[in-house]
Enzyme design. Structure first.
Site, PDB file in Angstrom:
ATOM      1  N   ASP A  91       0.826  -1.222   0.000  1.00  0.00           N
ATOM      2  CA  ASP A  91       0.000   0.000   0.000  1.00  0.00           C
ATOM      3  C   ASP A  91       0.858   1.270   0.000  1.00  0.00           C
ATOM      4  O   ASP A  91       0.432   2.328   0.434  1.00  0.00           O
ATOM      5  CB  ASP A  91      -0.951  -0.004   1.203  1.00  0.00           C
ATOM      6  CG  ASP A  91      -0.189   0.036   2.526  1.00  0.00           C
ATOM      7  OD1 ASP A  91       1.067  -0.041   2.500  1.00  0.00           O
ATOM      8  OD2 ASP A  91      -0.831   0.138   3.578  1.00  0.00           O
ATOM      9  N   ASP A  92       2.077   1.145  -0.509  1.00  0.00           N
ATOM     10  CA  ASP A  92       3.022   2.270  -0.464  1.00  0.00           C
ATOM     11  C   ASP A  92       3.146   2.975  -1.816  1.00  0.00           C
ATOM     12  O   ASP A  92       4.139   3.587  -2.116  1.00  0.00           O
ATOM     13  CB  ASP A  92       4.411   1.746  -0.057  1.00  0.00           C
ATOM     14  CG  ASP A  92       4.904   0.674  -1.009  1.00  0.00           C
ATOM     15  OD1 ASP A  92       4.065  -0.090  -1.527  1.00  0.00           O
ATOM     16  OD2 ASP A  92       6.126   0.600  -1.228  1.00  0.00           O
ATOM     17  N   ASP A 203      41.218  26.554 -19.406  1.00  0.00           N
ATOM     18  CA  ASP A 203      40.938  25.251 -20.038  1.00  0.00           C
ATOM     19  C   ASP A 203      41.887  25.035 -21.226  1.00  0.00           C
ATOM     20  O   ASP A 203      41.489  25.082 -22.383  1.00  0.00           O
ATOM     21  CB  ASP A 203      39.458  25.272 -20.495  1.00  0.00           C
ATOM     22  CG  ASP A 203      39.024  23.982 -21.172  1.00  0.00           C
ATOM     23  OD1 ASP A 203      39.690  22.943 -20.970  1.00  0.00           O
ATOM     24  OD2 ASP A 203      38.019  24.021 -21.912  1.00  0.00           O
TER      25      ASP A 203
HETATM   26  C1  SPV Z   1      34.151  20.831 -21.894  1.00  0.00           C
HETATM   27  O1  SPV Z   1      33.105  20.775 -21.243  1.00  0.00           O
HETATM   28  O2  SPV Z   1      35.237  21.002 -21.357  1.00  0.00           O
HETATM   29  C2  SPV Z   1      34.118  20.685 -23.334  1.00  0.00           C
HETATM   30  C3  SPV Z   1      32.904  21.037 -24.060  1.00  0.00           C
HETATM   31  O3  SPV Z   1      35.113  20.342 -23.915  1.00  0.00           O
HETATM   32  S1  SPV Z   1      33.086  22.686 -24.565  1.00  0.00           S
HETATM   33  O4  SPV Z   1      33.347  23.496 -23.404  1.00  0.00           O
HETATM   34  O5  SPV Z   1      31.855  23.071 -25.225  1.00  0.00           O
HETATM   35  O6  SPV Z   1      34.199  22.753 -25.503  1.00  0.00           O
HETATM   36 MG    MG Z   2      36.828  20.328 -22.762  1.00  0.00          MG
END
Ligand code: SPV
Ligand code: MG
Length: 430
Positions: A91-92, A203
């Site tokens: 009955d959950d 990055d």
């Molecule tokens: C990341 O997320 O690091 C990627 C995707 O490589 S982008 O940032 O769109 O290049």
């Molecule tokens: Mg990347």
């Protein structure tokens, strides 16, 4: 004799289940439906015991006359086929996503005058042990193979960025109820952009593989979902073959490497910064060397094509991707930074004319009005939401910092913050 039907998704039986089965069997001839791995994986954790073994397990229980496979959370198809007099359930299931399923069972039973019998659901201490067993899902062997399995179940996977233990937990545990059922992310993307940004670094492949692996370990320690690593360019082929074995050994499911060389910059800069694409020959050689270095069939190397980012044209993108697949790439990530999805859709259509099954991956950061469902229709197999944990966290944290500075105290920031009580218990076992 009345025909009775019950359905189970559990892979570990406890006394509560057995009591329920006994009560159901007392009502008539009992058929047990066993949910498929695929159906279970859509709404809770991946089952530890596969369907075939679970079928055997239920077939052996006293009082179970036969077992059948139920391949959707909805009972409708199986009920219309079996037309049982009685459906039994605990009955959950009156609230939450199960309430819709219950309502549908009641409506379907009405078609032939069947009835629903609900017995009180008893929580068993065993269930706590079972949830501890979930931890088995984060063992390398188990986690590594799960991405491939999920891809065979679902036409399109939803993958979310994570860059540390906490964001990993959010991707692991966030679930929403929709009219179609419970939704959750299938896997995690450990982005180079977000891993670098979280460390306050650009990055540009500056955060080295040792540090990237530390991030992965931190996430893996507290989660079970499969992981796709953003492997940037993969570096020198001579280094790539070592790194890929490490990733495979620790339980990563896939790495995506992009066809650029030299100093890599983030793709979303497009042609605003100098970036050089590798030659088809060199990149194919890297893919081949990587594939040769692997020890399992579970780990995948996806090739990421930057032709559209670098405005080298659709023909170049297609030529390259066909070559990458021939070199052994397990899938293709096509990247674009346009606001409109047109070029990605055109690529998918033309790629699919030739490569019907090779997995296709997209990262819709800029063209994000398209839904996962629309991508699936275009033949896409994995949609990566590549940076949204860090992009949502940063403005929230900055606003809080500014509010405290402006007021010379933190009182005004309270409404921007999670209550102390909640943060104290946010992490399990605190
Ligand atoms: C990341 O997320 O690091 C990627 C995707 O490589 S982008 O940032 O769109 O290049
Ligand atoms: Mg990347």
């Amino acid at each position: 004799m009345k025909q009775v039907y019950m359905c189970f998704s559990t892979d570990i039986l406890h006394s509560g289940h057995l009591r329920l089965i006994k009560k159901a069997a007392a009502l008539g001839e009992l058929t047990v439906g066993v949910l498929t791995d695929e159906a279970i994986a859509t709404y809770k954790r991946y089952p530890l015991i596969p369907l075939a073994e679970r079928l055997e397990m239920f077939a052996d229980i006293k009082g179970v006359e036969r077992v059948v496979v139920q391949d959707t959370l909805s009972y409708q198809t199986v009920l219309r086929k079996l037309r049982p007099d009685i459906v039994v359930h605990g009955d959950d299931w009156h609230t939450g996503y199960q309430a819709n399923i219950r309502r549908e069972v009641l409506d379907t039973l009405k078609e032939w005058g069947g009835e629903l019998v609900e017995f009180p659901y008893t929580h068993s201490a065993t269930e706590d042990t079972i949830s501890e067993l979930d931890q088995l899902l984060n063992l390398p062997e188990s986690r590594r193979s799960r991405l491939k399995k999920l891809m065979s179940y679902k036409p399109c996977l939803s993958v979310m960025e994570a860059h540390n233990g906490l964001t990993g937990l959010i991707v692991e545990n966030t679930r929403v109820e929709t009219p179609e059922g419970v939704r959750q992310f299938d896997a995690m993307w450990v982005s180079s952009l977000c891993d670098s940004t979280a460390k306050g670094k650009p990055d540009i492949e500056l955060v080295d593989m040792t540090s990237r692996i530390k991030t992965l370990e931190e996430i893996m320690e507290v989660t079970t979902k499969p992981i796709i690593l953003d492997g940037d360019t993969g570096g020198l082929t001579e280094h790539f073959v070592f790194n890929i074995r490490t990733l495979e050994r620790i339980g990563i499911s896939a790495v995506i490497i992009e066809d650029k060389k030299g100093l890599k910059k983030n793709s979303l800069f497009g042609t605003a910064v100098r970036q050089t694409q590798d030659s088809i020959e060199n990149f194919c050689e890297k893919i081949r060397a990587g594939k040769d270095a692997l020890k399992t069939r579970d780990f995948m190397i996806f090739a990421r094509c930057e032709s559209l980012i670098l405005e080298a044209g659709m023909e170049d993108a297609l030529e390259r991707c066909f070559a990458y697949v021939k070199a052994g790439a397990d899938g293709i990530m096509i990247h674009s930074k346009r606001k409109e999805p047109d070029e990605v859709f055109e690529f998918c259509r033309r790629f699919r004319e030739v490569e019907r099954d090779t997995p296709l991956i997209v990262v819709p950061t800029t063209y994000n009005t398209v839904t996962e469902e629309q991508f699936a229709k275009a033949g896409v197999n994995i949609v990566i939401h590549a940076n949204h944990m860090i992009r949502s966290a940063f403005p929230a944290m900055q606003r809080c910092a500014e509010t405290i500075l402006r007021n010379g105290r933190s009182h005004e920031a309270d409404e921007l913050c999670m209550p102390i009580k909640q943060i104290l218990t946010l992490i399990k076992d605190t």
